[in-house]
Design an enzyme around this catalytic site. Structure first.
Site, PDB file in Angstrom:
ATOM      1  CG  HIS A  21     -77.716   6.146  20.222  1.00  0.00           C
ATOM      2  ND1 HIS A  21     -76.669   7.032  20.196  1.00  0.00           N
ATOM      3  CD2 HIS A  21     -78.599   6.663  21.136  1.00  0.00           C
ATOM      4  CE1 HIS A  21     -76.898   8.041  21.024  1.00  0.00           C
ATOM      5  NE2 HIS A  21     -78.063   7.843  21.616  1.00  0.00           N
ATOM      6  CE  LYS A  45     -79.929  18.919  23.603  1.00  0.00           C
ATOM      7  NZ  LYS A  45     -80.208  17.504  23.292  1.00  0.00           N
ATOM      8  NE  ARG A  94     -78.999   6.960  28.671  1.00  0.00           N
ATOM      9  CZ  ARG A  94     -78.604   8.117  28.224  1.00  0.00           C
ATOM     10  NH1 ARG A  94     -77.357   8.280  27.866  1.00  0.00           N
ATOM     11  NH2 ARG A  94     -79.423   9.135  28.151  1.00  0.00           N
TER      12      ARG A  94
HETATM   13  P1  ADP Z   1     -81.748  13.101  23.102  1.00  0.00           P
HETATM   14  O1  ADP Z   1     -80.918  14.344  23.006  1.00  0.00           O
HETATM   15  O2  ADP Z   1     -83.060  13.200  22.386  1.00  0.00           O
HETATM   16  O3  ADP Z   1     -81.891  12.502  24.479  1.00  0.00           O
HETATM   17  P2  ADP Z   1     -79.800  11.045  22.488  1.00  0.00           P
HETATM   18  O4  ADP Z   1     -79.093  10.970  21.175  1.00  0.00           O
HETATM   19  O5  ADP Z   1     -79.001  11.367  23.674  1.00  0.00           O
HETATM   20  O6  ADP Z   1     -80.957  12.071  22.202  1.00  0.00           O
HETATM   21  O7  ADP Z   1     -80.581   9.693  22.764  1.00  0.00           O
HETATM   22  C1  ADP Z   1     -81.565   9.200  21.877  1.00  0.00           C
HETATM   23  C2  ADP Z   1     -82.303   8.052  22.549  1.00  0.00           C
HETATM   24  O8  ADP Z   1     -81.389   6.984  22.788  1.00  0.00           O
HETATM   25  C3  ADP Z   1     -82.906   8.399  23.912  1.00  0.00           C
HETATM   26  O9  ADP Z   1     -84.125   7.712  24.067  1.00  0.00           O
HETATM   27  C4  ADP Z   1     -81.884   7.890  24.887  1.00  0.00           C
HETATM   28  O10 ADP Z   1     -82.468   7.552  26.134  1.00  0.00           O
HETATM   29  C5  ADP Z   1     -81.403   6.645  24.155  1.00  0.00           C
HETATM   30  N1  ADP Z   1     -80.045   6.278  24.560  1.00  0.00           N
HETATM   31  C6  ADP Z   1     -78.983   7.073  24.732  1.00  0.00           C
HETATM   32  N2  ADP Z   1     -77.904   6.371  25.117  1.00  0.00           N
HETATM   33  C7  ADP Z   1     -78.309   5.085  25.192  1.00  0.00           C
HETATM   34  C8  ADP Z   1     -77.662   3.858  25.581  1.00  0.00           C
HETATM   35  N3  ADP Z   1     -76.406   3.822  25.981  1.00  0.00           N
HETATM   36  N4  ADP Z   1     -78.393   2.719  25.537  1.00  0.00           N
HETATM   37  C9  ADP Z   1     -79.688   2.761  25.156  1.00  0.00           C
HETATM   38  N5  ADP Z   1     -80.361   3.873  24.822  1.00  0.00           N
HETATM   39  C10 ADP Z   1     -79.684   5.027  24.830  1.00  0.00           C
END
Ligand code: ADP
Length: 153
Positions: A21, A45, A94
């Site tokens: 992130h 969740k 990803r």
């Molecule tokens: P959600 O529950 O909305 O998917 P996340 O917190 O899991 O929220 O992810 C938020 C955003 O960050 C999403 O667009 C996800 O694809 C992206 N994301 C998650 N992990 C990574 C990573 N390792 N590298 C880049 N982007 C990521």
């Protein structure tokens, strides 16, 4: 009042906020005037970290960057985007596994609120990192510090 500022919303659960992130934020920051990190709270969740803990941890991380702010919200992302004045949404991708979901949500947000989504491909070295795997490691007492971003000096 209409603003010409480019204000991006980076929405997610961020339970917890990972180096993946942080890499999206770092790369998106030069593209926008401001970025709002929106922590979407979904009562359905089961979260490991409370919304308050997540807001605090991410705010601390970016306390030296006035162009980044952190808020939590519990309604639809598109309603929150409009409420906080964001005119673009940023998400990360990803792999192909994320693609269809991201496309559908982006299309729906555009339909509902006329706001476009910019997708950044993740850096290769972070492609395997997800909050859910980090949560699992924490549950079993593993050291996850390498997956959590550190504050820039
Ligand atoms: P959600 O529950 O909305 O998917 P996340 O917190 O899991 O929220 O992810 C938020 C955003 O960050 C999403 O667009 C996800 O694809 C992206 N994301 C998650 N992990 C990574 C990573 N390792 N590298 C880049 N982007 C990521």
């Amino acid at each position: 009042m209409k603003t010409n500022k480019k204000i991006a919303l980076f929405p997610g659960s961020f339970d917890p906020f990972t180096v993946g992130h942080a890499s999206i934020i770092e790369r998106a920051l030069p593209m926008f005037d401001e970025i709002i990190i929106g922590i979407g709270v979904n009562d359905q969740k089961q979260a490991l970290f409370s919304p308050e803990e997540r807001v605090r941890a991410i705010s601390d991380l970016y306390s030296d960057e006035p162009r980044i702010t952190v808020q939590s919200y519990s309604d639809l992302t598109i309603d929150f985007a409009r409420r906080c004045g964001a005119n673009i949404i940023v998400r990360g991708l990803r792999s192909v596994k994320d693609f269809e979901y991201e496309r559908d949500v982006a299309s729906m947000n555009h339909k509902l609120g006329g706001i476009d989504t910019i997708i950044l491909f993740c850096e290769e070295q972070y492609a395997y990192i997800s909050s859910s795997v980090v949560r699992e490691l924490i549950k079993y007492g593993k050291d996850v510090s390498e997956f959590l971003p550190k504050k820039k000096k």
